[in-house]
Design a protein around this motif. Structure first.
Motif, PDB file in Angstrom:
ATOM      1  N   VAL A 112      10.439   7.727   1.788  1.00  0.00           N
ATOM      2  CA  VAL A 112      10.214   6.306   1.511  1.00  0.00           C
ATOM      3  C   VAL A 112       8.736   6.070   1.186  1.00  0.00           C
ATOM      4  N   ALA A 113       7.856   6.633   2.014  1.00  0.00           N
ATOM      5  CA  ALA A 113       6.420   6.460   1.807  1.00  0.00           C
ATOM      6  C   ALA A 113       5.959   7.100   0.505  1.00  0.00           C
ATOM      7  N   VAL A 114       6.383   8.326   0.266  1.00  0.00           N
ATOM      8  CA  VAL A 114       5.992   9.023  -0.962  1.00  0.00           C
ATOM      9  C   VAL A 114       6.585   8.319  -2.183  1.00  0.00           C
ATOM     10  N   GLY A 115       7.828   7.875  -2.054  1.00  0.00           N
ATOM     11  CA  GLY A 115       8.477   7.171  -3.155  1.00  0.00           C
ATOM     12  C   GLY A 115       7.776   5.869  -3.494  1.00  0.00           C
ATOM     13  N   PHE A 116       7.389   5.122  -2.478  1.00  0.00           N
ATOM     14  CA  PHE A 116       6.670   3.869  -2.719  1.00  0.00           C
ATOM     15  C   PHE A 116       5.349   4.127  -3.441  1.00  0.00           C
ATOM     16  N   LEU A 117       4.588   5.104  -2.956  1.00  0.00           N
ATOM     17  CA  LEU A 117       3.303   5.420  -3.583  1.00  0.00           C
ATOM     18  C   LEU A 117       3.501   5.901  -5.019  1.00  0.00           C
ATOM     19  N   GLY A 118       4.549   6.703  -5.229  1.00  0.00           N
ATOM     20  CA  GLY A 118       4.823   7.191  -6.574  1.00  0.00           C
ATOM     21  C   GLY A 118       5.215   6.073  -7.526  1.00  0.00           C
ATOM     22  N   ALA A 119       6.110   5.178  -7.062  1.00  0.00           N
ATOM     23  CA  ALA A 119       6.557   4.062  -7.895  1.00  0.00           C
ATOM     24  C   ALA A 119       5.397   3.126  -8.210  1.00  0.00           C
ATOM     25  N   PHE A 120       4.593   2.820  -7.204  1.00  0.00           N
ATOM     26  CA  PHE A 120       3.466   1.912  -7.392  1.00  0.00           C
ATOM     27  C   PHE A 120       2.422   2.555  -8.308  1.00  0.00           C
ATOM     28  N   GLY A 121       2.187   3.847  -8.109  1.00  0.00           N
ATOM     29  CA  GLY A 121       1.217   4.546  -8.943  1.00  0.00           C
ATOM     30  C   GLY A 121       1.643   4.592 -10.397  1.00  0.00           C
ATOM     31  N   LEU A 122       2.930   4.825 -10.645  1.00  0.00           N
ATOM     32  CA  LEU A 122       3.441   4.838 -12.018  1.00  0.00           C
ATOM     33  C   LEU A 122       3.315   3.466 -12.664  1.00  0.00           C
ATOM     34  N   VAL A 238      17.165   5.069   1.932  1.00  0.00           N
ATOM     35  CA  VAL A 238      15.844   5.496   1.456  1.00  0.00           C
ATOM     36  C   VAL A 238      15.429   4.758   0.185  1.00  0.00           C
ATOM     37  N   PRO A 239      16.228   4.761  -0.900  1.00  0.00           N
ATOM     38  CA  PRO A 239      15.816   3.984  -2.074  1.00  0.00           C
ATOM     39  C   PRO A 239      15.828   2.485  -1.811  1.00  0.00           C
ATOM     40  N   ALA A 240      16.700   2.018  -0.907  1.00  0.00           N
ATOM     41  CA  ALA A 240      16.728   0.591  -0.582  1.00  0.00           C
ATOM     42  C   ALA A 240      15.400   0.161   0.044  1.00  0.00           C
ATOM     43  N   LEU A 241      14.896   0.960   0.981  1.00  0.00           N
ATOM     44  CA  LEU A 241      13.605   0.658   1.607  1.00  0.00           C
ATOM     45  C   LEU A 241      12.458   0.820   0.612  1.00  0.00           C
ATOM     46  N   THR A 242      12.516   1.892  -0.174  1.00  0.00           N
ATOM     47  CA  THR A 242      11.459   2.132  -1.159  1.00  0.00           C
ATOM     48  C   THR A 242      11.375   0.976  -2.147  1.00  0.00           C
ATOM     49  N   HIS A 243      12.507   0.582  -2.676  1.00  0.00           N
ATOM     50  CA  HIS A 243      12.586  -0.530  -3.620  1.00  0.00           C
ATOM     51  C   HIS A 243      12.149  -1.831  -2.964  1.00  0.00           C
ATOM     52  N   GLY A 244      12.638  -2.079  -1.753  1.00  0.00           N
ATOM     53  CA  GLY A 244      12.297  -3.314  -1.054  1.00  0.00           C
ATOM     54  C   GLY A 244      10.812  -3.439  -0.761  1.00  0.00           C
ATOM     55  N   ILE A 245      10.210  -2.361  -0.283  1.00  0.00           N
ATOM     56  CA  ILE A 245       8.774  -2.387   0.025  1.00  0.00           C
ATOM     57  C   ILE A 245       7.956  -2.531  -1.252  1.00  0.00           C
ATOM     58  N   TYR A 246       8.404  -1.871  -2.315  1.00  0.00           N
ATOM     59  CA  TYR A 246       7.735  -1.987  -3.618  1.00  0.00           C
ATOM     60  C   TYR A 246       7.715  -3.450  -4.072  1.00  0.00           C
ATOM     61  N   ASN A 247       8.875  -4.098  -4.051  1.00  0.00           N
ATOM     62  CA  ASN A 247       8.942  -5.501  -4.460  1.00  0.00           C
ATOM     63  C   ASN A 247       8.148  -6.408  -3.533  1.00  0.00           C
ATOM     64  N   ALA A 248       8.275  -6.166  -2.222  1.00  0.00           N
ATOM     65  CA  ALA A 248       7.556  -6.992  -1.247  1.00  0.00           C
ATOM     66  C   ALA A 248       6.049  -6.900  -1.465  1.00  0.00           C
ATOM     67  N   THR A 249       5.568  -5.709  -1.801  1.00  0.00           N
ATOM     68  CA  THR A 249       4.138  -5.520  -2.077  1.00  0.00           C
ATOM     69  C   THR A 249       3.701  -6.334  -3.285  1.00  0.00           C
ATOM     70  N   LEU A 250       4.518  -6.307  -4.347  1.00  0.00           N
ATOM     71  CA  LEU A 250       4.170  -7.051  -5.554  1.00  0.00           C
ATOM     72  C   LEU A 250       4.242  -8.557  -5.320  1.00  0.00           C
ATOM     73  N   PHE A 251       5.227  -9.008  -4.559  1.00  0.00           N
ATOM     74  CA  PHE A 251       5.302 -10.432  -4.218  1.00  0.00           C
ATOM     75  C   PHE A 251       4.078 -10.852  -3.388  1.00  0.00           C
ATOM     76  N   SER A 252       3.650  -9.970  -2.489  1.00  0.00           N
ATOM     77  CA  SER A 252       2.478 -10.261  -1.656  1.00  0.00           C
ATOM     78  C   SER A 252       1.211 -10.345  -2.501  1.00  0.00           C
ATOM     79  N   ILE A 253       1.068  -9.404  -3.439  1.00  0.00           N
ATOM     80  CA  ILE A 253      -0.090  -9.420  -4.331  1.00  0.00           C
ATOM     81  C   ILE A 253      -0.101 -10.698  -5.155  1.00  0.00           C
ATOM     82  N   LEU A 254       1.066 -11.084  -5.645  1.00  0.00           N
ATOM     83  CA  LEU A 254       1.182 -12.313  -6.432  1.00  0.00           C
ATOM     84  C   LEU A 254       0.810 -13.529  -5.599  1.00  0.00           C
ATOM     85  N   TYR A 255       1.290 -13.580  -4.375  1.00  0.00           N
ATOM     86  CA  TYR A 255       0.992 -14.725  -3.493  1.00  0.00           C
ATOM     87  C   TYR A 255      -0.501 -14.821  -3.204  1.00  0.00           C
TER      88      TYR A 255
END
Length: 273
Positions: A112-122, A238-255
């Protein structure tokens, strides 16, 4: 569509041989089923949201942006996507173990952690490249609504982890990608499922068709990560958490961007989906 038969599946991998394969299955049928399930999920969600809006109108409830988001999350993503996935499992006579619903292990959480960093980095890298090239991109409707009504983002941040990630991943990874993996290697199934998932967001983007296509092409990148961590762990959580944290991070940045700069972030690529 006639009932499909298969067996409970072993743990997946990226070797192209293991995983939920079905040698007797038809590749064309698998593709059609994947597309059908995606279309039914979208269609059912839309019908439920429209019905919800009409019902609230009859009751005299004002349809505010917050109400619209709640309806979309609960009826489209939750009931629509989740309901179609559950109906498909029942139709094929499978339990939730077929999609790999289980409490994540420490190894799963590492993915989950590696996936989040990879998705965000891409996403960051693609955003930089597209911005440098000066290519026009589209904006996300949810992001636009959040800019106009920041309080909506405070709801979307936890909803990303609790509803959006689980609902979307259950259908598009747990059913669509899983079904494709019955007849294709992961090197075909993961990109195909990712393209389907990214493409359905076309109508949720704001901008010219070319700008929407650019944004969708970039959205495929983090989606490939979601599909890969699912393949490697065989656990839909695992992808549910990765996807959820990814979106939550972007929503937080936007806010935070709206609160501290009072302006919409310029990149149309760093959008939740």
């Amino acid at each position: 569509m006639s009932s499909e038969s298969s067996t409970e599946t072993p743990e997946s991998g990226l070797d192209g041989d293991s995983g939920p394969t079905d040698p007797s299955g038809s590749p064309i049928r698998a593709v059609l089923v994947a597309l059908l399930m995606s279309g039914v999920g979208i269609g059912l969600g839309l019908v439920l949201v429209v019905a919800g809006v009409l019902g609230l109108n009859v009751l005299g409830v004002e349809i505010t942006p917050l109400v619209e988001i709640v309806l979309s999350l609960t009826l489209a993503t939750g009931v629509g996507f989740g309901g179609v996935a559950a109906a498909y499992l029942k139709y094929r006579g499978y339990g939730w173990s077929w999609v790999g619903v289980r409490v994540p292990t420490f190894r799963d959480l590492v993915f989950v952690a590696v996936g989040f960093l990879g998705a965000f980095g891409l996403a960051i890298s693609a955003s930089y490249v597209v911005t440098t090239l000066g290519v026009q991109t589209a904006q996300n409707q949810a992001a636009q609504t959040g800019f106009e009504n920041p309080e909506v983002l405070l709801l979307l941040i936890p909803a990303a982890i609790l509803i959006i990630g689980p609902g979307e991943e259950l259908l598009f990874r747990g059913v669509v990608q899983r079904r494709l993996r019955e007849v294709f290697s992961p090197f075909i199934a993961i990109p195909f499922a990712s393209l389907i998932f990214a493409a359905i967001h076309y109508t949720s983007l704001i901008g010219a068709p070319s700008a929407r296509l650019v944004t969708i092409s970039v959205l495929v990148l983090p989606t490939l990560v979601f599909g890969t961590v699912y393949e490697l762990t065989d656990n839909i959580v695992v992808p549910a958490l990765t996807h959820g944290i990814y979106n939550a991070t972007l929503f937080s940045i936007l806010y935070l961007g709206i609160k501290f700069s009072d302006s919409m972030p310029q990149s149309g690529l760093l959008v939740p989906f």
